[in-house]
Motif scaffolding. Sequence first.
Motif, short mmCIF file in Angstrom:
data_model
loop_
_atom_site.label_atom_id
_atom_site.label_comp_id
_atom_site.label_asym_id
_atom_site.label_seq_id
_atom_site.Cartn_x
_atom_site.Cartn_y
_atom_site.Cartn_z
N PRO A 1 48.82 -5.52 113.95
CA PRO A 1 49.19 -4.04 113.90
C PRO A 1 50.43 -3.78 112.79
O PRO A 1 50.59 -2.72 112.27
CB PRO A 1 49.64 -3.88 115.45
N GLU A 2 51.39 -4.87 113.07
CA GLU A 2 52.68 -4.53 112.29
C GLU A 2 52.45 -4.62 110.67
O GLU A 2 53.16 -4.23 109.99
CB GLU A 2 53.68 -5.58 112.64
N ASN A 3 51.11 -5.15 110.34
CA ASN A 3 50.66 -5.38 109.00
C ASN A 3 50.02 -4.11 108.64
O ASN A 3 49.24 -4.36 107.49
CB ASN A 3 50.04 -6.58 108.87
N PRO B 1 51.90 6.96 93.60
CA PRO B 1 51.49 5.63 93.14
C PRO B 1 53.08 4.93 93.52
O PRO B 1 52.99 3.77 93.79
CB PRO B 1 51.38 5.71 91.72
N ASP B 2 54.15 5.43 93.21
CA ASP B 2 55.48 4.65 93.22
C ASP B 2 55.55 4.09 94.78
O ASP B 2 55.86 3.06 94.95
CB ASP B 2 56.52 5.51 92.99
N THR B 3 55.29 5.05 95.69
CA THR B 3 55.21 4.49 97.03
C THR B 3 54.40 3.45 97.42
O THR B 3 54.90 2.74 98.07
CB THR B 3 54.68 5.92 97.81
N LEU B 4 53.18 3.26 96.65
CA LEU B 4 52.32 2.24 97.15
C LEU B 4 52.83 1.05 96.19
O LEU B 4 53.04 -0.12 96.87
CB LEU B 4 50.83 2.55 96.53
N SER B 5 53.38 1.20 95.25
CA SER B 5 53.77 0.03 94.58
C SER B 5 55.04 -0.76 95.19
O SER B 5 55.01 -1.93 95.01
CB SER B 5 54.19 0.45 92.95
N GLU B 6 55.99 0.21 95.67
CA GLU B 6 57.11 -0.38 96.08
C GLU B 6 56.86 -1.02 97.46
O GLU B 6 57.48 -2.27 97.64
CB GLU B 6 58.24 1.00 96.52
N ALA B 7 55.89 -0.56 98.13
CA ALA B 7 55.50 -1.14 99.44
C ALA B 7 54.82 -2.52 99.09
O ALA B 7 54.97 -3.34 100.10
CB ALA B 7 54.40 -0.33 100.26
N VAL B 8 53.79 -2.40 98.13
CA VAL B 8 53.29 -3.68 97.88
C VAL B 8 54.45 -4.92 97.50
O VAL B 8 54.39 -5.96 97.82
CB VAL B 8 52.29 -3.56 96.79
N SER B 9 55.10 -4.34 96.44
CA SER B 9 56.14 -5.37 96.11
C SER B 9 57.06 -5.98 97.01
O SER B 9 57.26 -7.16 97.11
CB SER B 9 57.05 -4.64 95.04
N HIS B 10 57.33 -4.92 97.90
CA HIS B 10 58.24 -5.49 99.19
C HIS B 10 57.56 -6.56 100.03
O HIS B 10 58.19 -7.66 100.31
CB HIS B 10 58.90 -4.37 99.96
N ASP B 11 56.47 -6.25 100.30
CA ASP B 11 55.71 -7.35 101.11
C ASP B 11 55.35 -8.55 100.49
O ASP B 11 55.44 -9.49 101.09
CB ASP B 11 54.41 -6.45 101.64
N MET B 12 55.14 -8.36 99.54
CA MET B 12 54.96 -9.79 98.54
C MET B 12 56.06 -10.36 98.16
O MET B 12 56.15 -11.85 98.53
CB MET B 12 54.20 -9.51 96.97
#
Length: 495
Positions: free
Chosen positions: A203-205, A221-232
Motif C-alpha cells: 500500500p505504501e508503494n 508530466p513533471d509531477t510524474l517525472s519527479e515522483a519516479v525520479s525520487h523513488d528510483m
Amino acid sequence: MEGELKPMDAEQLREYGHKMVDFIADYYKNIENFPVLSQVQPGYLRKLLPETAPAHSETLQNVLEDVQTKILPGVTHWQSPDYFAYFPSNSSVAGFLGEMLSAGINMVGFSWITSPAATELEMIVLDWLAKALKLPDEFLSTGQGGGVIQGTASEAVLVVILAARDKVLRRVGKDAISKLVVYCSDQTHSSLQKACQIGGIYPENFRVLKADPSRDYALSPDTLSEAVSHDMATGLIPFFFCATIGTTSSTAVDPLLELGKIAKSKSIWFHVDAAYAGSACICPEYRGYMNGVEEADSFNMNAHKWFLTNFDCSALWVKDRSALIQSLSTNPEYLKNKASQENLVVDYKDWQVPLGRRFRSLKLWMVLRLYGLEKLQAYIRNHIELAKLFEELVAQDKRFEIVTPRKFSLVCFRLLPPPSNEDYANKLNHDLLDSVNSTGKLFISHTLLSDRYILRFAVGAPLTEERHIVGAWKVLQDEAATFTLMDFSVLLNEA
C-alpha cells in the motif's frame, strides 16, 4: 410423464421467449413512467417474497407479475432517458439480440477447442474496433499483441498490472515485490487501487499524484517525472503507470504522449484507461484525445458504457500478449489439446482471471454489423450535442456555474452559494442533489473536485432526447429556487 421437467424444450422456449420479449418491449415503451432512481427502502424485498423457494413450479405469468409489482419498484432504471448519473450503461436492440444468442448457445469458451468460433470472432471483432479507434498495429491480433473482452475495466487493469508485475519480477527477482511502485493521478478510477491490493503491491508503494486543476485536472508530466525520479533514487522500482482518457469525476484527459515517453524511458508499463471516453474516439474529431496511445503497453475501453453493447463487454488490448499469458496461464492435463499444445491458437483463459467465459463477442459483432460505424458515430455526436445544450442552459443561469470545461457528454456544474458563504456551498449542492433525485424525475450523481461538491450530468442513455434535457433542467431550476430561498432565509435568521 405429466409434469415432467423439460428445461430446454424448443416449443416452450418459443412460447416463453415471445412472452418475455413482449414484457421487455413493454418495459422500454413505458420506462419513462417509472421513477428513475428507485424510491424503496433497504430491506423492502424481503418483506414481499417468501422465506423459502417454492416446492412446486409456478407459471411464467405469475413470475412476470411479481417482476412488475415487486422487482421493478426496486430497480434504478439505467436505460431511462432521464438517467444522467455516473456514466451511461448502454443497451440496444442489437446488443440485446447478441446477448440472447449468447445465452441460447451457452458455451463456455475458455480455450479455442471449446468453441473455435467464439475465440476467432473475438479476435476479429476486437481487431475491427481497434482499427476504428486507429490503435497502433501492435495492438492487433495479427502481431504480437491483440484484444480480449474482459467483464469490466476493473478486470482489465487487474490483468495488466499482474502481467506488468510478473514481467519485472522475472527481471529483478521475486523477492523485490516490496520495492515495486505504481503511479496514477488522484482522478484515476479506484479500480487501480483494488488491483494493487489483489496483486500484492504494498500500500505504501501506491502513488496517487495530485492532478493539476489548472490543466482541467489532467496529470502534469513533471509531477510524474519527479515522483519516479525520487523513488528510483531511494532504491524503489517504478513499474506501472495508469493514465486516463475521460476521468470518472470530470472526464479529464491526461497528456498521453508526454506521460508515455516518461514511462517508456524508465521501462514502466503504461496503461491507458479510456473506459468511458474511448467510445467517442471512433469520431475523427475526438480521436486527438488518444494522441500518444502509441506509447502505451495496454489500452481499455468499455463497449458497454457508450457503445450500445449490453453489459458486460470491456475491450482490452495489449501490445505483448505473452506478458499476459506468462502471468495468467495454467495448463492442467484435463484442458490439454492438440491445437493448444502446438501453439496454433489463442486460448483466452490465459488472458483473464477466471477460467470460464461467455460468448460476449457476439453482441459486439452484432452492434457493429447492425448499426455500422457511421450510425455509431452519429449516436455519440448526438449525445455530445445534447450535453452542449445542457451546458448552455446552465451557463445562462447566474445561480449556477460550470466547474470544468465539457469535453465529451458530461457536464460538471454546481449551484453557487449565497454571497460570502462559500463554506456552505457543499451542503447546498448535496441537498440539491438529494432533492432532485427524490423527485424520481431524473437521476444525477456527484463528485468532489478540489474539495468542492460538484454535480455531474452525464448524457448517454439510448432513449434520451432534447426534451429530456430541457425537462431535467427545469426540475433542477425549480428545486434550486426552493433551496435558494430557504438558504437566504437561514442566513438572515442567523444574522
